[in-house]
Design an enzyme around this catalytic site. Structure first.
Site, short mmCIF file in Angstrom:
data_model
loop_
_atom_site.label_atom_id
_atom_site.label_comp_id
_atom_site.label_asym_id
_atom_site.label_seq_id
_atom_site.Cartn_x
_atom_site.Cartn_y
_atom_site.Cartn_z
N ARG A 252 0.86 -1.19 0.00
CA ARG A 252 0.00 0.00 0.00
C ARG A 252 0.89 1.24 0.00
O ARG A 252 2.03 1.21 0.50
CB ARG A 252 -0.89 0.03 1.25
CG ARG A 252 -2.00 -0.99 1.24
CD ARG A 252 -3.13 -0.59 0.28
NE ARG A 252 -4.24 -1.53 0.30
CZ ARG A 252 -4.45 -2.49 -0.60
NH1 ARG A 252 -3.61 -2.64 -1.63
NH2 ARG A 252 -5.49 -3.29 -0.51
N HIS A 300 -2.13 1.06 -9.52
CA HIS A 300 -2.75 0.08 -8.61
C HIS A 300 -3.44 -1.06 -9.40
O HIS A 300 -4.64 -1.31 -9.24
CB HIS A 300 -3.76 0.76 -7.68
CG HIS A 300 -4.00 -0.03 -6.42
ND1 HIS A 300 -4.20 0.56 -5.20
CD2 HIS A 300 -4.09 -1.37 -6.19
CE1 HIS A 300 -4.41 -0.38 -4.28
NE2 HIS A 300 -4.34 -1.56 -4.87
P1 NDP Z 1 -1.75 -11.87 4.37
O1 NDP Z 1 -2.58 -11.37 5.48
O2 NDP Z 1 -1.99 -13.24 3.83
O3 NDP Z 1 -0.21 -11.83 4.81
C1 NDP Z 1 0.34 -10.75 5.46
C2 NDP Z 1 1.80 -11.06 5.79
O4 NDP Z 1 2.42 -9.88 6.34
C3 NDP Z 1 1.96 -12.18 6.82
O5 NDP Z 1 3.05 -13.00 6.50
C4 NDP Z 1 2.24 -11.40 8.11
O6 NDP Z 1 3.04 -12.11 9.07
C5 NDP Z 1 3.03 -10.24 7.58
N1 NDP Z 1 2.98 -9.11 8.51
C6 NDP Z 1 1.90 -8.39 8.92
N2 NDP Z 1 2.25 -7.45 9.82
C7 NDP Z 1 3.59 -7.60 10.00
C8 NDP Z 1 4.54 -6.94 10.81
N3 NDP Z 1 4.19 -5.94 11.64
N4 NDP Z 1 5.83 -7.34 10.75
C9 NDP Z 1 6.20 -8.36 9.93
N5 NDP Z 1 5.34 -9.04 9.12
C10 NDP Z 1 4.04 -8.65 9.16
O7 NDP Z 1 -1.84 -10.78 3.21
P2 NDP Z 1 -1.77 -11.01 1.63
O8 NDP Z 1 -0.51 -11.69 1.29
O9 NDP Z 1 -3.04 -11.59 1.13
O10 NDP Z 1 -1.76 -9.48 1.10
C11 NDP Z 1 -0.76 -8.58 1.50
C12 NDP Z 1 -1.13 -7.17 1.06
O11 NDP Z 1 -0.96 -7.02 -0.35
C13 NDP Z 1 -2.59 -6.76 1.26
O12 NDP Z 1 -2.85 -6.43 2.60
C14 NDP Z 1 -2.68 -5.55 0.35
O13 NDP Z 1 -2.28 -4.39 1.07
C15 NDP Z 1 -1.65 -5.84 -0.75
N6 NDP Z 1 -2.31 -6.09 -2.04
C16 NDP Z 1 -2.01 -5.25 -3.09
C17 NDP Z 1 -2.62 -5.42 -4.31
C18 NDP Z 1 -2.27 -4.56 -5.47
O14 NDP Z 1 -2.92 -4.65 -6.52
N7 NDP Z 1 -1.26 -3.73 -5.38
C19 NDP Z 1 -3.60 -6.49 -4.54
C20 NDP Z 1 -3.82 -7.32 -3.39
C21 NDP Z 1 -3.20 -7.09 -2.19
P3 NDP Z 1 2.49 -13.48 9.74
O15 NDP Z 1 2.57 -14.50 8.64
O16 NDP Z 1 3.45 -13.75 10.81
O17 NDP Z 1 1.10 -13.21 10.20
#
Ligand code: NDP
Length: 337
Positions: A252, A300
């Site tokens: 984001r 995006h």
């Molecule tokens: P998930 O919820 O499946 O995964 C999130 C990951 O981030 C997890 O591994 C989590 O760790 C890690 N994480 C979260 N907070 C922290 C932190 N504070 N420190 C370290 N690691 C952290 O999300 P998705 O993979 O499905 O999607 C990720 C993001 O991609 C979405 O939230 C969205 O913002 C973005 N996105 C962008 C798109 C675009 O077109 N540009 C389209 C779709 C999504 P843990 O595994 O330990 O929980």
């Protein structure tokens, strides 16, 4: 005793044999409401009619009884959601992220679910692979050379010399790493909790970040936007990357401190960036990012929810909800993702 309202769909009563969704007791009708892009909503409507004809599906705005609305799929829900839909059970995000929701305005007992349909990961894998290969194989450089009719080769580095680091090991980060590992790039990932992924060096937590950054020539952000991750792509983080590293931000816009990126590019700490997301979208006219030859901007589009997969994912979650099973993609409100 007052008669219960008849379950209706498109003005017609639903035959009792197909009223799987209409057993709520206090209110027979369990309406599914969609509030996002209307063109895609029309596709959702056609798919719901095929796959779950017994479930009343409506596009926003909804003129019927608000008490019948049990499920809402939205990009941005209405501000007065709790008052407007007193019987709402699940709020579905039509996207993979939920950072666009104001969680403080949502009733605590309301289940909030993000989109996990497989088309999102497939699209993200394509975008990030294209971006990594574009950086690795000097696409922008050769495009500029072509404009000037220059035939001059740069040395081709093997994939094994370009170390990939992915911030976020969720649905998308893992899919991207699997693909890039298959192409021969040395891969590492960073997450909040420890993970194990074949062929990927996994790091976690604050303690694991330094080592992860120090070995990442291409840094890819696939984190959710939360209080903990806002502004993570900043001067201090860039300083820990190898000099001349590149950045791909597909998380984001709020993850990136824009002035810090400009400064890092200016002084050579970073050599290029690919940005699919920005703090203000659309990126305003005249923004310095537009003019930089070392920044690639896309609007995006890295990945988009595909209606077919989305409706399947939603229907699977409704089935789970009714069976009392855990929902897929359920948001943990405390963690914020
Ligand atoms: P998930 O919820 O499946 O995964 C999130 C990951 O981030 C997890 O591994 C989590 O760790 C890690 N994480 C979260 N907070 C922290 C932190 N504070 N420190 C370290 N690691 C952290 O999300 P998705 O993979 O499905 O999607 C990720 C993001 O991609 C979405 O939230 C969205 O913002 C973005 N996105 C962008 C798109 C675009 O077109 N540009 C389209 C779709 C999504 P843990 O595994 O330990 O929980």
């Amino acid at each position: 005793m007052a008669a219960r309202p008849m379950a209706m769909r498109n003005g017609e009563s639903i035959p009792s044999s197909t009223r799987r969704w209409a057993d709520a007791g206090a209110n027979d009708i369990m309406t599914f409401l969609y509030k996002a892009d209307l063109e895609r909503g029309a596709e959702w409507g056609r798919l719901f009619a095929q796959k779950a004809p017994e479930l009343p599906f409506h596009l926003w705005p909804y003129e019927g009884d608000p008490a019948s609305v049990r499920y809402l799929a939205a990009w941005t829900p209405p501000e007065d959601i709790a008052r407007r839909f007193p019987n709402l059970e699940i709020l579905f995000s039509v996207g993979a992220g939920i950072d666009q929701f104001d969680m403080s305005g949502l009733p605590p007992e309301l289940a909030v679910v993000r989109m996990t349909e497989p088309g999102i990961a497939a699209g993200m894998v394509q975008y990030v692979t294209h971006a990594v290969l574009g950086l690795h194989r000097d696409s922008r450089h050769y495009a500029r050379q072509q404009q000037q009719q220059i035939w001059q080769a740069r040395r081709v580095r093997p994939a094994s010399a370009c170390r990939i680091g992915v911030l976020g090991l969720g649905m998308l980060g893992r899919a991207v790493l699997q693909q890039l590992h298959g192409l021969g790039f040395p891969c590492a990932g960073w997450s909040r909790s420890p993970h194990q992924i074949d062929g990927v060096e996994c790091h976690s937590g604050c303690d694991g970040l330094d080592h992860f950054l120090a070995r990442s020539d291409v840094l890819i952000c696939l984190l959710p936007l939360t209080d903990d991750t806002r502004g993570i792509l900043c001067r201090a983080l860039f300083a820990q990357l190898p000099r001349g590293a590149t950045l791909i931000n597909v998380g984001r816009g709020g993850h990136l401190v824009e002035d810090d990126l400009l400064a890092a590019l200016q002084d050579g700490q970073l050599s290029a960036a690919v940005l699919d997301v920005c703090n203000t979208e659309p990126l305003p006219a005249g923004h310095p990012f537009w003019r930089r030859p070392d920044i690639v901007i896309t609007p995006h589009v890295a990945s988009m929810t595909q209606p077919d997969g989305a409706v399947d994912a939603v229907l699977e979650n409704l089935r789970r909800h009714r069976a009392g099973m855990p929902l897929l993609g359920l948001i943990d409100r405390r963690r914020g993702y």
